[in-house]
Design a protein around this motif. Structure first.
Motif, PDB file in Angstrom:
ATOM      1  N   GLU A 246      16.515  44.041  25.452  1.00  0.00           N
ATOM      2  CA  GLU A 246      17.322  43.528  24.345  1.00  0.00           C
ATOM      3  C   GLU A 246      17.641  44.779  23.365  1.00  0.00           C
ATOM      4  O   GLU A 246      17.070  45.696  23.554  1.00  0.00           O
ATOM      5  CB  GLU A 246      16.185  42.685  23.465  1.00  0.00           C
ATOM      6  N   CYS A 247      18.718  44.440  22.841  1.00  0.00           N
ATOM      7  CA  CYS A 247      19.076  45.588  21.544  1.00  0.00           C
ATOM      8  C   CYS A 247      18.824  44.716  20.343  1.00  0.00           C
ATOM      9  O   CYS A 247      18.265  43.741  20.331  1.00  0.00           O
ATOM     10  CB  CYS A 247      20.650  45.786  21.820  1.00  0.00           C
ATOM     11  N   THR A 248      18.863  45.587  19.210  1.00  0.00           N
ATOM     12  CA  THR A 248      18.434  44.987  17.733  1.00  0.00           C
ATOM     13  C   THR A 248      19.296  43.870  17.394  1.00  0.00           C
ATOM     14  O   THR A 248      18.985  43.155  16.539  1.00  0.00           O
ATOM     15  CB  THR A 248      18.340  46.072  16.987  1.00  0.00           C
ATOM     16  N   TRP A 253      19.895  39.595  26.564  1.00  0.00           N
ATOM     17  CA  TRP A 253      19.437  41.102  26.981  1.00  0.00           C
ATOM     18  C   TRP A 253      20.607  41.504  27.859  1.00  0.00           C
ATOM     19  O   TRP A 253      20.813  40.940  28.803  1.00  0.00           O
ATOM     20  CB  TRP A 253      18.005  40.652  27.963  1.00  0.00           C
ATOM     21  N   HIS A 254      20.737  42.803  27.461  1.00  0.00           N
ATOM     22  CA  HIS A 254      21.701  43.371  28.345  1.00  0.00           C
ATOM     23  C   HIS A 254      21.298  43.909  29.773  1.00  0.00           C
ATOM     24  O   HIS A 254      20.056  43.929  29.779  1.00  0.00           O
ATOM     25  CB  HIS A 254      22.022  44.751  27.530  1.00  0.00           C
ATOM     26  N   MET A 255      22.284  43.461  30.639  1.00  0.00           N
ATOM     27  CA  MET A 255      21.920  44.099  31.956  1.00  0.00           C
ATOM     28  C   MET A 255      21.814  45.638  31.978  1.00  0.00           C
ATOM     29  O   MET A 255      22.386  46.317  31.273  1.00  0.00           O
ATOM     30  CB  MET A 255      23.015  43.801  33.053  1.00  0.00           C
ATOM     31  N   SER A 307      30.719  40.663  24.317  1.00  0.00           N
ATOM     32  CA  SER A 307      30.785  42.161  23.826  1.00  0.00           C
ATOM     33  C   SER A 307      29.786  41.883  22.863  1.00  0.00           C
ATOM     34  O   SER A 307      29.492  40.945  22.528  1.00  0.00           O
ATOM     35  CB  SER A 307      32.061  42.663  22.818  1.00  0.00           C
ATOM     36  N   CYS A 308      28.879  43.155  22.444  1.00  0.00           N
ATOM     37  CA  CYS A 308      27.762  43.008  21.499  1.00  0.00           C
ATOM     38  C   CYS A 308      28.051  43.945  20.485  1.00  0.00           C
ATOM     39  O   CYS A 308      28.722  45.256  20.607  1.00  0.00           O
ATOM     40  CB  CYS A 308      26.505  43.247  22.147  1.00  0.00           C
ATOM     41  N   ALA A 309      27.746  43.764  19.279  1.00  0.00           N
ATOM     42  CA  ALA A 309      27.765  44.564  18.140  1.00  0.00           C
ATOM     43  C   ALA A 309      27.005  45.966  17.981  1.00  0.00           C
ATOM     44  O   ALA A 309      27.512  46.761  17.552  1.00  0.00           O
ATOM     45  CB  ALA A 309      27.507  43.919  16.770  1.00  0.00           C
ATOM     46  N   CYS A 310      26.042  45.921  19.139  1.00  0.00           N
ATOM     47  CA  CYS A 310      25.486  47.145  19.280  1.00  0.00           C
ATOM     48  C   CYS A 310      26.361  48.231  19.902  1.00  0.00           C
ATOM     49  O   CYS A 310      25.981  49.590  19.843  1.00  0.00           O
ATOM     50  CB  CYS A 310      24.206  47.112  19.937  1.00  0.00           C
ATOM     51  N   GLY A 311      27.445  47.854  20.654  1.00  0.00           N
ATOM     52  CA  GLY A 311      28.451  48.865  21.351  1.00  0.00           C
ATOM     53  C   GLY A 311      28.118  48.886  22.749  1.00  0.00           C
ATOM     54  O   GLY A 311      28.844  49.514  23.603  1.00  0.00           O
ATOM     55  N   PRO A 315      26.984  42.953  30.359  1.00  0.00           N
ATOM     56  CA  PRO A 315      26.781  41.514  29.801  1.00  0.00           C
ATOM     57  C   PRO A 315      25.618  41.514  29.757  1.00  0.00           C
ATOM     58  O   PRO A 315      24.439  42.144  29.975  1.00  0.00           O
ATOM     59  CB  PRO A 315      27.183  41.007  31.315  1.00  0.00           C
ATOM     60  N   LYS A 316      25.364  40.204  28.666  1.00  0.00           N
ATOM     61  CA  LYS A 316      23.822  39.784  28.449  1.00  0.00           C
ATOM     62  C   LYS A 316      23.499  38.721  29.312  1.00  0.00           C
ATOM     63  O   LYS A 316      24.162  37.806  29.548  1.00  0.00           O
ATOM     64  CB  LYS A 316      23.804  39.402  26.837  1.00  0.00           C
ATOM     65  N   VAL A 317      22.112  38.606  29.703  1.00  0.00           N
ATOM     66  CA  VAL A 317      21.476  37.314  29.907  1.00  0.00           C
ATOM     67  C   VAL A 317      20.635  36.710  28.723  1.00  0.00           C
ATOM     68  O   VAL A 317      20.142  37.286  28.137  1.00  0.00           O
ATOM     69  CB  VAL A 317      20.362  37.672  31.148  1.00  0.00           C
TER      70      VAL A 317
HETATM   71 ZN   LIG Z   1      23.581  44.827  22.151  1.00  0.00          ZN
END
Ligand SMILES: [Zn+2]
Length: 420
Positions: A246-248, A253-255, A307-311, A315-317
């Motif tokens: 995970e990111c904040t 959860w990012h691969m 896409s995710c705001a964390c940068g 991809p995320k699961v």
């Molecule tokens: Zn993220």
């Protein structure tokens, strides 16, 4: 709500690369790993030959789908047939750093790389940083989780207290005395520590936590974060290391950038569409243990948002949805119906059985219900409990029931936990 420590991106070049770059780099990693495994791991070579695949033809991610899948649940049999690592090891056992045994039994190798299981990116994402003193409450005993997290934290420049499992009071006192700012382990144990510390008036300075091996319901996360402790999670296996984190921003959860993770439809075996459940199948580029397309038995789904705001661009699961087959995770350990059955066969009195998993106050509870012919004979429940605990590695209560109490066709592991 207290302010929580921010997370960081450990390796911007790797974690924020473009999707094209990501595909190209993963494809290159795959080609190198297949060539190496073909040379060093006899079972991989045989499997590729049987599938008529020349390792020189595996050049990019496009070639991934042609490679045969190995099932994690087959590892105990493969390892028994071709000890100790089933012909999948990329080196010799004596050239490893450590050798472990996980329930199954499955033997797991550790190579000499500093952060062999790649947890440092996940820990950085959770806010761990150089100079943190970290309490590691994962087991260092036979199973690898303790060392997995330990290696990741030390690669970041943290100092680790090897707490291991249990001895809550002692771990609490030690963490307080040594000024621990980070925690790694199961979320339920963390919650116990925080609660106990408050009750006993022991000042804990924890600011960040990375939790694994158990479900983290949002209610429990909120309870932990109310103590001012940032709490993020990751997912991995004893054989494959860290696969997602995970990111904040949460929301999935990012691969992990240094492995290939597929989500495959349970029926067709084809890539599952975002949002659709599928089995997580992983390929890692580890020289000592070059696992190609290992089917984990865990079911997940790709998050629809790319896409995710964390940068981060991986991809995320969107979390884990269960297990293929009958294995259920209890207190961080897999409990399998087949394993319980094998133990109960040693007790002629034991008839039909089931393991019942419930949850009380953020803690898993395991009970074994076993049918016996007559009223409990002296010490039978205790003897069964002892044998099961030794095998399954999770302490459970044994309830002896009269014949007919468990319905025919009942699930061998009945997971009655509700997550909210
Ligand atoms: Zn993220």
């Amino acid at each position: 709500m207290p302010t929580l420590r921010p997370g960081t991106i450990l390796d911007r070049k790797l974690e924020c690369r473009s999707p094209d770059e990501r595909r190209a780099q993963l494809g290159a990693g795959l080609a190198v790993t297949v060539a190496h495994a073909w040379k060093q791991a006899p079972r991989v070579r045989r499997a590729l030959e049987a599938a008529r695949i020349d390792p020189r033809d595996v050049r990019s991610l496009k070639d991934l789908a042609r490679l045969p899948i190995t099932r994690k649940e087959a590892l105990p049999a493969l390892q028994a047939e071709e000890p100790p690592f089933g012909g999948l090891l990329g080196t010799s056992p004596g050239a490893l750093a450590r050798l472990f045994m996980s329930p199954g039994p499955i033997y797991d190798p550790q190579g000499h790389d500093g952060d062999f299981w790649r947890f440092r990116h996940a820990l950085a994402a959770a806010g761990f940083r150089k100079g943190d003193v970290v309490l590691n409450s994962a087991s260092y005993h036979l199973t690898p989780l303790g060392f997995m997290l330990d290696a990741g934290a030390r690669a970041l420049g943290c100092a680790v207290i090897p707490g291991g499992v249990g001895q809550t009071e002692l771990q609490l006192k030690t963490a307080a005395a040594l000024g621990a700012t980070g925690y790694m382990g199961t979320p339920s144990f963390l919650f116990q520590l925080l609660t106990k510390a408050r009750e006993a008036g022991i000042p804990l300075r924890l600011e960040v936590a990375f939790v694994v091996a158990e479900m983290l319901p949002e209610s429990l996360r909120a309870d932990i974060e109310a103590f001012g402790v940032r709490c993020l999670q990751g997912y991995g296996t004893a054989d494959l290391g860290c696969l997602t984190y995970e990111c904040t921003e949460k929301g999935g959860w990012h691969m992990h950038p240094e492995c290939i993770l597929e989500v495959l439809d349970l029926e067709s075996g084809q890539p599952a569409a975002p949002g659709q459940p599928g089995e997580l199948v992983a390929t890692i580029f580890e020289e000592a243990y070059p696992l190609l397309r290992l089917a984990t038995g865990d079911i997940g789904a790709l998050a629809p948002e790319a896409s995710c705001a964390c940068g981060r661009t991986a991809p995320k699961v969107a979390g884990l949805l269960g297990r293929v087959g009958d294995a259920v995770k209890v207190k961080g350990m897999f409990v399998r119906g087949g394993q319980i059955e094998a133990v109960l066969k040693r007790f002629p009195e034991a008839g039909r059985f089931r393991a019942v998993v419930t949850r009380e106050g953020h803690v898993d509870h395991l009970a074994y219900e076993v049918e016996v012919p007559g009223p409990g004979t002296g010490g039978l429940a205790e003897a069964i409990a002892e044998a099961l605990t030794a095998e399954v590695k999770v302490r459970g209560e044994v309830r002896l029931l009269a014949k007919g109490a468990i319905p025919e066709g009942a699930k061998k592991v009945d997971d009655r936990r509700v997550w909210k």
